[in-house]
Design an enzyme around this catalytic site. Structure first.
Site, PDB file in Angstrom:
ATOM      1  N   LYS A 117       0.816  -1.225   0.000  1.00  0.00           N
ATOM      2  CA  LYS A 117       0.000   0.000   0.000  1.00  0.00           C
ATOM      3  C   LYS A 117       0.847   1.272   0.000  1.00  0.00           C
ATOM      4  O   LYS A 117       0.439   2.272  -0.578  1.00  0.00           O
ATOM      5  CB  LYS A 117      -1.031  -0.008   1.123  1.00  0.00           C
ATOM      6  CG  LYS A 117      -0.464   0.104   2.507  1.00  0.00           C
ATOM      7  CD  LYS A 117      -1.566  -0.012   3.538  1.00  0.00           C
ATOM      8  CE  LYS A 117      -0.989  -0.242   4.913  1.00  0.00           C
ATOM      9  NZ  LYS A 117      -0.030   0.758   5.390  1.00  0.00           N
ATOM     10  N   ARG A 124      -6.762   3.531  11.564  1.00  0.00           N
ATOM     11  CA  ARG A 124      -6.326   2.154  11.748  1.00  0.00           C
ATOM     12  C   ARG A 124      -7.186   1.412  12.768  1.00  0.00           C
ATOM     13  O   ARG A 124      -6.976   0.245  13.013  1.00  0.00           O
ATOM     14  CB  ARG A 124      -4.895   2.183  12.270  1.00  0.00           C
ATOM     15  CG  ARG A 124      -3.967   1.190  11.601  1.00  0.00           C
ATOM     16  CD  ARG A 124      -2.602   1.542  12.096  1.00  0.00           C
ATOM     17  NE  ARG A 124      -1.532   0.717  11.716  1.00  0.00           N
ATOM     18  CZ  ARG A 124      -0.635   1.024  10.780  1.00  0.00           C
ATOM     19  NH1 ARG A 124      -0.778   2.079  10.030  1.00  0.00           N
ATOM     20  NH2 ARG A 124       0.404   0.244  10.598  1.00  0.00           N
ATOM     21  N   ARG A 137      11.452  -7.207   2.785  1.00  0.00           N
ATOM     22  CA  ARG A 137      11.670  -5.794   3.088  1.00  0.00           C
ATOM     23  C   ARG A 137      12.629  -5.655   4.273  1.00  0.00           C
ATOM     24  O   ARG A 137      13.465  -4.761   4.304  1.00  0.00           O
ATOM     25  CB  ARG A 137      10.328  -5.125   3.408  1.00  0.00           C
ATOM     26  CG  ARG A 137      10.449  -3.626   3.593  1.00  0.00           C
ATOM     27  CD  ARG A 137       9.099  -2.977   3.719  1.00  0.00           C
ATOM     28  NE  ARG A 137       8.530  -3.157   5.041  1.00  0.00           N
ATOM     29  CZ  ARG A 137       7.302  -2.755   5.378  1.00  0.00           C
ATOM     30  NH1 ARG A 137       6.526  -2.182   4.468  1.00  0.00           N
ATOM     31  NH2 ARG A 137       6.846  -2.938   6.591  1.00  0.00           N
ATOM     32  N   ARG A 145      14.247  -2.278   8.578  1.00  0.00           N
ATOM     33  CA  ARG A 145      13.343  -1.574   9.490  1.00  0.00           C
ATOM     34  C   ARG A 145      13.294  -2.285  10.830  1.00  0.00           C
ATOM     35  O   ARG A 145      13.151  -3.504  10.886  1.00  0.00           O
ATOM     36  CB  ARG A 145      11.931  -1.540   8.879  1.00  0.00           C
ATOM     37  CG  ARG A 145      11.618  -0.231   8.218  1.00  0.00           C
ATOM     38  CD  ARG A 145      10.274  -0.263   7.539  1.00  0.00           C
ATOM     39  NE  ARG A 145       9.156  -0.431   8.462  1.00  0.00           N
ATOM     40  CZ  ARG A 145       7.907  -0.150   8.151  1.00  0.00           C
ATOM     41  NH1 ARG A 145       7.628   0.328   6.947  1.00  0.00           N
ATOM     42  NH2 ARG A 145       6.932  -0.346   9.003  1.00  0.00           N
ATOM     43  N   ARG A 147       1.802  -6.925  14.397  1.00  0.00           N
ATOM     44  CA  ARG A 147       1.179  -5.943  13.507  1.00  0.00           C
ATOM     45  C   ARG A 147       0.101  -6.587  12.652  1.00  0.00           C
ATOM     46  O   ARG A 147      -0.951  -6.002  12.421  1.00  0.00           O
ATOM     47  CB  ARG A 147       2.252  -5.263  12.654  1.00  0.00           C
ATOM     48  CG  ARG A 147       2.993  -4.190  13.452  1.00  0.00           C
ATOM     49  CD  ARG A 147       4.421  -4.001  12.987  1.00  0.00           C
ATOM     50  NE  ARG A 147       4.515  -3.559  11.628  1.00  0.00           N
ATOM     51  CZ  ARG A 147       5.505  -3.919  10.797  1.00  0.00           C
ATOM     52  NH1 ARG A 147       6.443  -4.759  11.193  1.00  0.00           N
ATOM     53  NH2 ARG A 147       5.526  -3.469   9.584  1.00  0.00           N
TER      54      ARG A 147
HETATM   55  P1  AMP Z   1       3.125   1.538   8.900  1.00  0.00           P
HETATM   56  O1  AMP Z   1       4.303   2.049   8.146  1.00  0.00           O
HETATM   57  O2  AMP Z   1       1.827   2.137   8.423  1.00  0.00           O
HETATM   58  O3  AMP Z   1       3.073   0.045   8.959  1.00  0.00           O
HETATM   59  O4  AMP Z   1       3.291   2.058  10.399  1.00  0.00           O
HETATM   60  C1  AMP Z   1       4.406   1.695  11.195  1.00  0.00           C
HETATM   61  C2  AMP Z   1       4.076   1.841  12.669  1.00  0.00           C
HETATM   62  O5  AMP Z   1       3.718   3.197  12.975  1.00  0.00           O
HETATM   63  C3  AMP Z   1       2.873   1.025  13.136  1.00  0.00           C
HETATM   64  O6  AMP Z   1       3.218  -0.325  13.430  1.00  0.00           O
HETATM   65  C4  AMP Z   1       2.463   1.798  14.384  1.00  0.00           C
HETATM   66  O7  AMP Z   1       3.333   1.560  15.460  1.00  0.00           O
HETATM   67  C5  AMP Z   1       2.674   3.234  13.935  1.00  0.00           C
HETATM   68  N1  AMP Z   1       1.462   3.777  13.271  1.00  0.00           N
HETATM   69  C6  AMP Z   1       1.317   4.116  11.959  1.00  0.00           C
HETATM   70  N2  AMP Z   1       0.079   4.559  11.685  1.00  0.00           N
HETATM   71  C7  AMP Z   1      -0.600   4.497  12.863  1.00  0.00           C
HETATM   72  C8  AMP Z   1      -1.927   4.800  13.250  1.00  0.00           C
HETATM   73  N3  AMP Z   1      -2.835   5.246  12.362  1.00  0.00           N
HETATM   74  N4  AMP Z   1      -2.269   4.613  14.556  1.00  0.00           N
HETATM   75  C9  AMP Z   1      -1.384   4.170  15.462  1.00  0.00           C
HETATM   76  N5  AMP Z   1      -0.122   3.843  15.167  1.00  0.00           N
HETATM   77  C10 AMP Z   1       0.281   4.001  13.877  1.00  0.00           C
END
Ligand code: AMP
Length: 197
Positions: free
Chosen positions: A16, A91, A130, A136, A147
Site C-alpha cells: 500500500k 487504523r 523488506r 526496518r 502488527r
Molecule cells: P506503517 O508504516 O503504516 O506500517 O506504520 C508503522 C508503525 O507506525 C505502526 O506499526 C504503528 O506503530 C505506527 N502507526 C502508523 N500509523 C498508525 C496509526 N494510524 N495509529 C497508530 N499507530 C500508527
C-alpha cells in the site's frame, strides 16, 4: 468530477505504501502516511520520535489522540485542499471517529477507500524481504506477527463502516506493481475520480 479524498488500506506488506505514492503522484494529491511521519520523527530524534519509538519497534499502535492530531494538522495544510491519500490512518474505529469529526466539519467525506487484499502468507513473505532490504526495526518476526494480528482485529473492522457508506473498492493486491496500480485506476475512474492533467 469527484475530488480524490482517498484512503488505502491493506495488511502490512500488501504494497500500500508503494501504490499510495503512485496514486498521489498520478492524482496530484499529497500522500499522508502516518507510519512515514513517525519513522521520520524517530530518525530525527524529535520529541515525538522519542515518545513513539518503543511503541513502533514493538509493533503496537501509537495512541489515537496523538496520531489523529498529526493527521488533522496535515490535512489542514493548503496542498490537501483539493484531495489527499491517507495511508495507514485510520487504523481502528476510534480513529475513524476522529477522522469523521474532522472531515464532517468540512463537509468533505472520503470519496473512495481502496482495500488492497493480499493473502497472509504473501504479506509475511514480502515483509521478510523488506526486512532484509531496508532493515526496518519493526520488521522482525515478533513485531510482524503483532502488527498483522492488530490489522486483523482492529483495522479490518473499519472496512465494515466504510462498506456501509458504499465507498470501498476491493482491489486484488497480487500481481506486478503496474497490474495492481491499473486495477486501482479502473476502480477510481468508475467513481468519477480522474487523474490530474
Ligand atoms: P506503517 O508504516 O503504516 O506500517 O506504520 C508503522 C508503525 O507506525 C505502526 O506499526 C504503528 O506503530 C505506527 N502507526 C502508523 N500509523 C498508525 C496509526 N494510524 N495509529 C497508530 N499507530 C500508527
Amino acid at each position: 468530477m469527484t475530488a480524490p479524498r482517498l484512503l488505502i488500506i491493506g495488511p502490512q506488506g500488501s504494497g500500500k505504501g508503494t501504490q499510495g505514492e503512485r496514486i498521489a503522484q498520478t492524482y496530484g494529491i499529497p500522500a499522508v502516511s502516518t507510519g512515514d511521519v513517525f519513522r521520520a520523527n524517530v530518525k530525527e530524534g524529535t520529541p515525538l520520535g522519542l515518545q513513539v519509538k518503543a511503541i513502533i519497534d514493538a509493533g503496537d499502535l501509537v495512541p489515537d489522540e496523538l496520531t489523529s492530531a498529526i493527521v488533522r494538522d496535515r490535512l489542514a495544510q493548503d496542498d490537501a485542499a483539493g484531495g489527499f491519500l491517507l495511508d495507514g490512518y485510520p487504523r481502528n474505529l476510534g480513529q475513524v471517529g476522529d477522522l469523521d469529526a474532522f472531515l464532517d466539519g468540512r463537509d468533505e467525506p472520503l470519496t473512495a477507500v481502496i482495500e488492497l487484499s493480499v493473502p497472509r502468507d504473501e504479506s509475511i513473505q514480502r515483509l521478510s524481504l523488506r526486512a532484509a532490504e531496508q532493515g526496518r526495526a519493526d520488521d522482525n518476526e515478533e513485531s510482524i506477527a503483532k502488527r498483522l494480528s492488530i490489522y486483523e482485529s482492529e483495522t479490518a473492522p473499519i472496512l465494515d463502516v466504510y462498506r456501509e457508506r458504499g465507498v470501498v473498492d476491493a482491489v486484488d493486491g497480487v500481481g506486478t506493481l503496474d497490474e495492481v496500480f491499473e486495477r486501482i485506476v479502473v476502480a477510481l475512474t468508475a467513481r468519477g475520480i480522474a487523474p490530474s492533467a
